[in-house]
Design a protein around this motif. Structure first.
Motif, PDB file in Angstrom:
ATOM      1  N   ALA A 217     -10.712 -25.206  15.561  1.00 28.46           N
ATOM      2  CA  ALA A 217     -11.599 -24.117  15.978  1.00 28.46           C
ATOM      3  C   ALA A 217     -13.059 -24.465  15.704  1.00 28.46           C
ATOM      4  O   ALA A 217     -13.934 -24.206  16.539  1.00 28.46           O
ATOM      5  N   SER A 218     -13.335 -25.076  14.556  1.00 26.47           N
ATOM      6  CA  SER A 218     -14.708 -25.461  14.228  1.00 26.47           C
ATOM      7  C   SER A 218     -15.223 -26.535  15.183  1.00 26.47           C
ATOM      8  O   SER A 218     -16.379 -26.481  15.624  1.00 26.47           O
ATOM      9  N   VAL A 219     -14.369 -27.499  15.513  1.00 28.02           N
ATOM     10  CA  VAL A 219     -14.777 -28.556  16.446  1.00 28.02           C
ATOM     11  C   VAL A 219     -15.039 -27.970  17.834  1.00 28.02           C
ATOM     12  O   VAL A 219     -16.010 -28.344  18.512  1.00 28.02           O
ATOM     13  N   LEU A 220     -14.189 -27.042  18.259  1.00 21.56           N
ATOM     14  CA  LEU A 220     -14.380 -26.420  19.569  1.00 21.56           C
ATOM     15  C   LEU A 220     -15.691 -25.642  19.632  1.00 21.56           C
ATOM     16  O   LEU A 220     -16.451 -25.745  20.611  1.00 21.56           O
ATOM     17  N   ILE A 221     -15.984 -24.871  18.585  1.00 20.43           N
ATOM     18  CA  ILE A 221     -17.240 -24.113  18.556  1.00 20.43           C
ATOM     19  C   ILE A 221     -18.434 -25.059  18.514  1.00 20.43           C
ATOM     20  O   ILE A 221     -19.443 -24.849  19.216  1.00 20.43           O
ATOM     21  N   ALA A 222     -18.352 -26.121  17.699  1.00 23.30           N
ATOM     22  CA  ALA A 222     -19.465 -27.051  17.577  1.00 23.30           C
ATOM     23  C   ALA A 222     -19.716 -27.792  18.895  1.00 23.30           C
ATOM     24  O   ALA A 222     -20.873 -27.977  19.299  1.00 23.30           O
TER      25      ALA A 222
END
Length: 446
Positions: A217-222
């Protein structure tokens, strides 16, 4: 105790040879974990300093030489006094602190700029591109940040609690669906209706799966935010990813700051998207950091267990301990002392010996306390009678447990459920306390 054993066995060499290995007091498990973590963090800092120095120091040297050449060329070409030029540059640095730039930027202290500033304050990002210049503003910032940062940390903890609960529900539903598709664990409708919807006692997700989901999720948002920033701010994609991590992790260097130019295409939509991306990114990265801290704590527990095993192997070769074990095997006739309360023998596994005093139950953290629990006599003694070290330690543990229970009940207005030491996770504070007993690796029944 070592001295008495050596005198009783008339072995002077035992006393001199064992002081180095037997006289050390055992270190508490929590304190040992804290010291080990502090040492590893210091080693991590040394490695990071060496790597960054090797990567960045040559660039710094080249930048200094280039700047010196540019100053010399400028003063020689335009016949400018170097001292006057330095004075002008210092004045520009002061103006830069007030938000003045060579390129036209958005106003710093209108309502939208001030709102962006206070958002970076309470979220502990602190980019540094805007700072209060007046004395009243600096004093107000101290009290404003004190309450705002505390409230934001509480918000992050509540978000962490809800995201962990939501992931646990989703993963539990997937787990039950997989069991049903596999023909195992099929539950009837009555059993499903009898269970509470918010109960997670039956099955808990693994911390590794939760870390994987939060990481994705963090990679997708970033990546999504980097695509937006590279197109709107004219940054490279690597610089945009770098800004996302610095902002989402609340490091906030301030070398790259989004939404600072005076004009943008679709300016309102971009600023709204910027705020949403930063909010979601900070929440996800905060949750990911706390989940990773559980894995770090598990690693520390594993290292401590290896150190304890190696230490026990070294101590087993000590002649003092051999003599002590031989003496413990001999049957000793014990005299019942006056005013001594005889303990009730209970069956308890090694390392989990219980001592009951009223309504207080303490759990031994070591095999030494567990082995001494069957021989310890609790109660009042006459002033002329001596007590052993084990009896003194057990009585202190009971008193400490009473004090902790009283303080806990006073703070929570009633009795509070407590968990024993399981896998090194004993309640926890803050985010660790929130995740305690919600994941498989922190479950008390694991």
């Amino acid at each position: 105790i070592v001295y008495r054993l050596c005198i009783q066995n008339d072995n002077k060499s035992c006393l001199s040879g064992c002081c180095c290995c037997c006289s050390r007091a055992p270190l508490n498990e929590d304190n040992a974990r804290f010291c080990l973590l502090a040492g590893l963090i210091f080693l991590y800092l040394l490695c990071g300093a060496a790597i960054f120095s090797a990567l960045e120091h040559p660039f710094e040297v080249r930048a200094r030489l280039l700047w010196k050449q540019q100053l010399e060329n400028f003063t020689r070409r335009y016949r400018v006094n170097l001292g006057a030029l330095h004075t002008l540059l210092r004045q520009y640095e002061q103006a830069n602190g007030a938000g003045i730039r060579v390129d036209t930027l958005r106003p710093r202290w209108d309502f939208s700029g001030a709102f962006y500033f206070v958002a970076t304050v309470v979220s502990t990002i602190g980019f540094g591109m805007t700072t209060p210049a007046t004395i009243a503003g600096k004093i107000f910032l101290i009290f404003y940040g004190l309450i705002g940062c505390a409230a934001t940390i509480l918000f992050f903890n509540l978000f962490l609690e809800r995201i962990i609960t939501m992931l646990a529900y989703i993963m539990r539903w997937c787990h039950e669906r997989r069991l049903r598709c596999g023909g195992a664990g099929v539950m009837s409708s009555r059993e499903e209706s009898s269970e509470e919807e918010d109960s997670l006692e039956g099955w808990k997700p693994s911390v590794y799966y939760v870390m994987l989901i939060l990481g994705l999720a963090s990679v997708l948002i970033a990546c999504s935010a980097s695509t937006l920033y590279s197109s709107m701010e004219n940054w490279s994609y690597v610089d945009s990813l770098y800004f996302c991590f610095v902002a989402f992790s609340t490091i906030g260097f301030g070398d790259l700051v989004s939404s600072q130019r005076e004009r943008y295409e679709s300016q309102g939509a971009y600023r709204l998207g910027n705020c949403l991306f930063i909010l979601m990114g900070v929440c996800c990265i905060y949750s990911l950091f706390n989940v990773i801290s559980i894995i770090i704590k598990q690693t520390l527990n594993w290292i401590l267990s290896k150190l304890v095993c190696s230490g026990q192997c070294k101590l087993s070769s000590c002649p003092c301990l051999r003599i002590k074990n031989q003496n413990q095997r001999r049957p000793v006739a014990r005299r019942v002392k006056r005013n001594a309360v005889q303990p009730v023998t209970t069956q308890c596994p090694v390392g989990r010996q219980h001592y009951m005093d009223g309504s207080v139950e303490t759990v031994c953290d070591s095999e030494t306390d567990a082995g001494a629990g069957a021989e310890v006599q609790l109660g009042r003694r006459l002033s002329g009678e001596m007590i052993s070290v084990n009896e003194f330690m057990v009585s202190n543990k009971v008193s400490l447990a009473l004090l902790q229970k009283q303080l806990s009940e006073t703070a929570h207005q009633g009795p509070r459920q407590s968990y024993g030491h399981q896998n090194g996770f004993s309640g926890g504070v803050g985010a660790l306390g929130i995740m305690n007993n919600r994941l498989q690796e922190t479950s008390v029944d694991r």
